[in-house]
Design an enzyme around this catalytic site. Structure first.
Site, mmCIF file in Angstrom:
data_model
loop_
_atom_site.group_PDB
_atom_site.id
_atom_site.type_symbol
_atom_site.label_atom_id
_atom_site.label_comp_id
_atom_site.label_asym_id
_atom_site.label_seq_id
_atom_site.Cartn_x
_atom_site.Cartn_y
_atom_site.Cartn_z
ATOM 1 N N GLU A 131 0.616 -1.158 -0.023
ATOM 2 C CA GLU A 131 -0.025 0.051 -0.082
ATOM 3 C C GLU A 131 0.765 1.238 -0.017
ATOM 4 O OE1 GLU A 131 -3.088 2.847 0.654
ATOM 5 O OE2 GLU A 131 -2.796 1.088 -0.396
ATOM 6 N N HIS A 134 2.554 2.073 -3.186
ATOM 7 C CA HIS A 134 1.684 2.536 -4.203
ATOM 8 C C HIS A 134 1.392 4.044 -3.996
ATOM 9 C CE1 HIS A 134 -2.791 3.376 -5.360
ATOM 10 N NE2 HIS A 134 -2.107 3.156 -6.701
ATOM 11 N N HIS A 186 -12.044 6.343 -8.228
ATOM 12 C CA HIS A 186 -10.485 6.405 -8.049
ATOM 13 C C HIS A 186 -10.052 5.755 -9.332
ATOM 14 C CE1 HIS A 186 -6.685 7.034 -6.290
ATOM 15 N NE2 HIS A 186 -6.270 5.700 -6.029
ATOM 16 N N HIS A 220 -20.834 -7.124 -17.045
ATOM 17 C CA HIS A 220 -19.543 -7.049 -17.593
ATOM 18 C C HIS A 220 -19.202 -8.119 -18.638
ATOM 19 C CE1 HIS A 220 -15.425 -5.800 -17.768
ATOM 20 N NE2 HIS A 220 -15.057 -6.954 -17.270
ATOM 21 N N HIS A 269 -5.095 -8.115 -16.814
ATOM 22 C CA HIS A 269 -6.325 -7.886 -17.540
ATOM 23 C C HIS A 269 -6.665 -6.292 -17.213
ATOM 24 C CE1 HIS A 269 -10.340 -8.986 -19.068
ATOM 25 N NE2 HIS A 269 -10.909 -8.240 -18.319
#
Length: 366
Positions: free
Chosen positions: A98, A101, A163, A271, A329
């Site tokens: 985290e 990032h 986000h 989706h 992906h």
């Protein structure tokens, strides 16, 4: 702590900045734009890695980790939380994922500050208004706010999804800025008729990315465990109302109950079905765009990444959501957006060249 975090972000940003500076005096601004674009794409992929490893709450506060600049300095608090819940959201590994990032995001922020500064300082030399670079700087600030809310609102799906979409918007803006600063190239006026189809394809892709983000943020990837059927049915039982209620906690309905499995199936199925629409349209568009050599390699790359995107999407289902395929992906979706924005820009220029001369873009010197 804020000072220390700023220093970390600045030091990371100095690596690409130094690279641009030592590569000569020509086209520095253009090179910096494309390096920032590449790093933003990497940041999007690392963000998906953070989400898919359940590391989004590895540090449950923001911008630091338990009020400290690094997990190393917060190790005592992290170890205590890990001891209370060994399989919980807080572990030393997740805390580092985290915080890495966040460090990378701060570095990209520094690069965008630099781009905006140079866009104003060199606006006459660049022969373009500085508003796009300035807007991207504002956008990354908004993106940072949603990153904070992602943590403080405990991974609420609509916040995490927003986000993600803001990150995609930032990437699109950087691609547009980079294309605008590229060296002039010959355009085939005939490819200008693909401008509207390119816009439609980009809009369809954006919708599909938003649907994919909704699948990911609700952890609905394995709601359908087979393909081409979904749990053995072409049209399974689904709960669209709870599945597409936007303002709710992760794993809960708007009323606070646990979300039913049928809601997750609805998210996944929509989706999946829309993916066929997008694949068919973008495949048709890429085949048409290949007829115009002036569009470069983008149409061929678009076909390649459409195939890879299909393969990684299927592997998420049949191979039980492997991390590498899931990250690929997410990254593939960002690359498809990159290619479509590039094609929108080039077909727009081609359409303009059919009616008015295109002014030469100066080689940026900073």
């Amino acid at each position: 702590m804020l000072f220390q975090l700023g220093i970390i972000g600045l030091l990371l940003a100095l690596i690409p900045l130094t690279y641009v500076m030592v590569r000569g005096s020509r086209d520095r601004y253009r090179k910096l734009v494309w390096i920032t674009t590449f790093l933003t794409l990497d940041l999007i992929m690392f963000g998906s890695f953070t989400r898919l490893t359940d590391s989004g709450l590895g540090c449950p506060d923001w911008p630091g980790c338990y009020g400290r600049a690094t997990p190393f300095h917060a190790s005592e608090a992290i170890r205590a939380a890990e001891a209370l819940m060994p399989t919980g959201p807080v572990t030393m590994a997740k805390a580092w994922i985290e915080m890495l990032h966040r460090y990378f995001a701060m570095a990209v922020g520094v690069l965008l500050i630099t781009l905006a500064f140079l866009a104003w300082r060199k606006r006459k030399e660049l022969r373009q208004p500085p508003w796009l670079a300035t807007g991207l700087l504002v956008l990354v600030c908004v993106q940072g706010a949603f990153g904070a809310w992602t943590v403080t609102m405990k991974l609420q799906p609509i916040i995490v999804g927003t986000h993600l979409m803001l990150a995609m918007l930032l990437l699109s803006g950087l691609i547009w800025l980079g294309s605008r600063n590229d060296r002039p190239r010959q355009h085939d006026p005939g490819s200008g008729k693909l401008y509207l189809p390119a816009l439609i394809g980009t809009a369809l892709l954006v919708i599909q990315i938003a649907l994919g983000g909704w699948v990911s943020t609700n952890y609905a990837v394995l709601a359908c465990t087979d393909f081409p059927l979904c749990n053995g049915e072409l049209v399974p039982r689904m709960d669209f109302q709870h599945g597409f209620t936007l303002w709710r906690e992760l794993g809960k309905t708007a009323a606070g109950d646990y979300i039913p499995r049928e809601a997750l199936v609805a998210i996944h199925w929509v989706h999946r079905m829309f993916a066929f629409v997008v694949l068919a349209y973008l495949g048709w568009f890429a085949m048409r765009a290949r007829r115009y050599p002036a569009l470069g390699r983008s149409p061929r790359l678009l076909l390649l990444f459409l195939g890879l995107q299909l393969l990684t999407g299927l592997s998420n289902i049949v191979l039980d959501w492997p991390l590498v395929a899931a990250v690929a992906h997410n990254g593939g979706a960002a690359v498809l957006l990159l290619l479509m924005v590039r094609l929108v820009y080039n077909t727009r220029l081609a359409r303009q060249s059919a009616t008015v001369p295109i002014p030469a873009v100066s080689a940026a010197r900073t």
